[in-house]
Design a protein around this motif. Structure first.
Motif, PDB file in Angstrom:
ATOM      1  N   PHE A 138       0.851  -1.194  -0.212  1.00 58.93           N
ATOM      2  CA  PHE A 138       0.064   0.083   0.080  1.00 58.93           C
ATOM      3  C   PHE A 138       0.968   1.211   0.038  1.00 58.93           C
ATOM      4  CE2 PHE A 138      -2.284   3.477   2.275  1.00 58.93           C
ATOM      5  CZ  PHE A 138      -3.348   3.438   1.592  1.00 58.93           C
ATOM      6  N   GLY A 139       0.500   1.846  -1.034  1.00 61.32           N
ATOM      7  CA  GLY A 139       1.492   3.479  -1.045  1.00 61.32           C
ATOM      8  C   GLY A 139       2.640   3.188  -1.572  1.00 61.32           C
ATOM      9  N   THR A 140       3.327   2.322  -2.059  1.00 61.83           N
ATOM     10  CA  THR A 140       4.590   2.096  -2.353  1.00 61.83           C
ATOM     11  C   THR A 140       4.474   1.416  -3.959  1.00 61.83           C
ATOM     12  OG1 THR A 140       4.792  -0.133  -1.226  1.00 61.83           O
ATOM     13  CG2 THR A 140       5.832   1.935  -0.240  1.00 61.83           C
ATOM     14  N   ARG A 173      -1.845   5.215  -9.145  1.00 57.47           N
ATOM     15  CA  ARG A 173      -1.163   5.235 -10.486  1.00 57.47           C
ATOM     16  C   ARG A 173      -0.634   4.059 -10.975  1.00 57.47           C
ATOM     17  NH1 ARG A 173      -0.302  10.515 -12.798  1.00 57.47           N
ATOM     18  NH2 ARG A 173       1.364   9.771 -14.163  1.00 57.47           N
ATOM     19  N   THR A 174      -0.316   3.331 -10.102  1.00 59.23           N
ATOM     20  CA  THR A 174       0.099   2.131 -10.345  1.00 59.23           C
ATOM     21  C   THR A 174      -0.660   0.953  -9.412  1.00 59.23           C
ATOM     22  OG1 THR A 174       1.973   2.202  -8.602  1.00 59.23           O
ATOM     23  CG2 THR A 174       2.606   2.938 -10.783  1.00 59.23           C
ATOM     24  N   ARG A 199      -4.528   8.227   5.042  1.00 60.91           N
ATOM     25  CA  ARG A 199      -4.492   7.093   6.203  1.00 60.91           C
ATOM     26  C   ARG A 199      -3.254   6.274   5.751  1.00 60.91           C
ATOM     27  NH1 ARG A 199      -9.157   6.436   9.115  1.00 60.91           N
ATOM     28  NH2 ARG A 199     -10.214   8.275   9.109  1.00 60.91           N
ATOM     29  N   LEU A 200      -2.167   6.717   5.481  1.00 54.70           N
ATOM     30  CA  LEU A 200      -1.127   6.005   5.310  1.00 54.70           C
ATOM     31  C   LEU A 200      -0.193   5.340   6.247  1.00 54.70           C
ATOM     32  CD1 LEU A 200       0.359   8.682   2.809  1.00 54.70           C
ATOM     33  CD2 LEU A 200      -1.346   6.920   2.208  1.00 54.70           C
ATOM     34  N   ASP A 201      -0.186   5.417   7.329  1.00 55.98           N
ATOM     35  CA  ASP A 201       0.698   4.914   8.289  1.00 55.98           C
ATOM     36  C   ASP A 201       0.004   4.551   9.645  1.00 55.98           C
ATOM     37  OD1 ASP A 201       0.616   7.482   9.218  1.00 55.98           O
ATOM     38  OD2 ASP A 201       2.649   7.609   8.992  1.00 55.98           O
ATOM     39  N   THR A 239      -9.093  -2.254  -5.408  1.00 53.25           N
ATOM     40  CA  THR A 239      -9.559  -1.496  -4.315  1.00 53.25           C
ATOM     41  C   THR A 239      -8.843  -0.185  -4.391  1.00 53.25           C
ATOM     42  OG1 THR A 239      -7.924  -2.878  -3.119  1.00 53.25           O
ATOM     43  CG2 THR A 239     -10.169  -3.448  -2.909  1.00 53.25           C
ATOM     44  N   MET A 240      -7.468  -0.219  -5.096  1.00 53.22           N
ATOM     45  CA  MET A 240      -7.171   1.159  -5.428  1.00 53.22           C
ATOM     46  C   MET A 240      -7.303   1.980  -6.453  1.00 53.22           C
ATOM     47  SD  MET A 240      -4.609   2.993  -3.981  1.00 53.22           S
ATOM     48  CE  MET A 240      -3.327   2.301  -2.797  1.00 53.22           C
TER      49      MET A 240
END
Length: 375
Positions: free
Chosen positions: A331-333, A338-339, A360-362, A344-345
């Protein structure tokens, strides 16, 4: 704005929150079924305002997210054909299939068009009698009626070059599958108000009684969600398990009879695979034999497609409520809007997209969950 601003009143929200805090005396876990509710919860920080003991679990109610990879690959195969004009709502174009998406098919020369209504696709078919026009018909009980009406119109008007690739799913069998899982932690449901506005609530009392869970029909604005939570925890604290309609301004017990009649005429119930979850018996619709001539899966040879989800994508666990999006290593990496690795993303109703959009990244996990599939 009427019916929006009045359901975002901060003073009323505070009163509802005070009532919820005063009511909750022990740990409870509620599942909001719809992805629209998930986005509202994350956008407004509702989950962070609730008592520590109360957890909101995000359910599988995003239509784009649960469309199985096999169906996406069938769409890609059909859209690649030179004789086809493939029509879809815009949110499906970036959903990854095996190796590519519909945007890439369009970049490779495929005639892929974004439409805003299935009737737009029918109109394109009437304007292009020498081409095959296929509409990608996905979603829950909310999008199924207009899609059914469009197929009905195509048959009535004799538009033979129009067909639909159907991947419709139904909510009640999904609730049954979730509650039947040995690892289920859900103790109550916020049912999707727009689904109930079409189908009514008659399928829910049996589920509430059998699994002894309150099911509260809930809307999508902050006050709607807080009221749904308030009613659900009141039942839980009292040891009750009934169906309660907290969205009465839109939902009648019988739903929309005209829409239901159209669904019964055009579709028939079938087993349906849910992306990341598996096959849930009786959880989908397909075109009935009366309308089989407009079924794209019968018109084009796409039966032999076999697929495999990317190993690093854990969207299936997110859809089952076993994992919060930010708990996924990708998630987020590796996985961003965009990728995207999973739907769900990508989807505007996807839980991963909500966590990414509202940063809500971390947030650390607060509760332990066992990663056991629902079905």
């Amino acid at each position: 704005m009427k019916y929006i601003d009045e359901f975002q009143d901060p003073e009323l929200a505070r009163r509802l929150l005070d009532d919820i805090h005063a009511t909750v005396t022990r740990p409870w876990a509620l599942m909001e079924v719809c992805g629209g509710q998930t986005h509202s919860i994350i956008r407004h920080g509702i989950d962070q305002l609730l008592p520590e003991q109360l957890e909101l679990i995000h359910g599988p109610g995003c239509p784009v997210c649960v469309t199985p990879l096999e169906v996406i690959d069938k769409a890609l195969e059909i859209a690649s054909r030179p004789e086809v004009i493939f029509c879809s709502f815009g949110d499906m174009l970036r959903v990854p299939g095996t190796g590519r998406d519909l945007f890439q098919v369009r970049g490779e020369g495929g005639d892929v068009r974004v439409v805003y209504s299935p009737l737009d696709a029918l109109r394109i078919a009437q304007q292009n009698p020498d081409r095959e026009v296929v509409f990608f018909g996905i979603g829950f009980e909310t999008t199924a009626p207009p899609n059914a009406m469009t197929v009905h119109q195509a048959r009535k008007l004799g538009v033979r070059n129009f067909s639909m690739l159907v991947s419709h799913v139904r909510v009640p069998p999904a609730i049954e599958a979730i509650m039947s899982s040995p690892s289920c932690r859900v103790q109550g449901f916020l049912a999707a108000g727009h689904v109930c506005s079409v189908m009514g609530v008659e399928e829910y009392p049996e589920l509430a009684e059998r699994f002894r869970v309150p099911i509260v029909v809930t809307g999508f604005e902050p006050l709607d969600i807080l009221e749904g939570v308030r009613r659900a925890v009141r039942q839980l604290e009292r040891g009750e398990h009934t169906v309660d309609n907290a969205y009465a301004r839109a939902v009648r017990p019988e739903g929309n009879p005209a829409a239901r009649a159209m669904l019964e005429d055009v579709f028939e119930v079938t087993d349906r695979a849910w992306r990341g979850i598996g096959v849930i018996p009786g959880s989908g619709w397909r075109l009935s034999s009366k309308y089989r001539d407009h079924d794209a899966e019968h018109r084009f040879p796409v039966d032999g497609i076999r697929t495999e989800e990317p190993a690093e994508c854990r969207s299936g666990e997110v859809l089952q409520g076993l994992l919060k999006p930010h708990e996924c290593e990708a998630f987020g990496t590796l996985c961003t809007p965009r990728t995207p690795l999973g739907a769900t993303m990508v989807s505007s109703e996807g839980a991963c997209a909500a966590y990414y959009l509202y940063r809500r990244l971390d947030m650390p996990a607060t509760k332990t969950r066992e990663a056991t599939p629902v079905v």
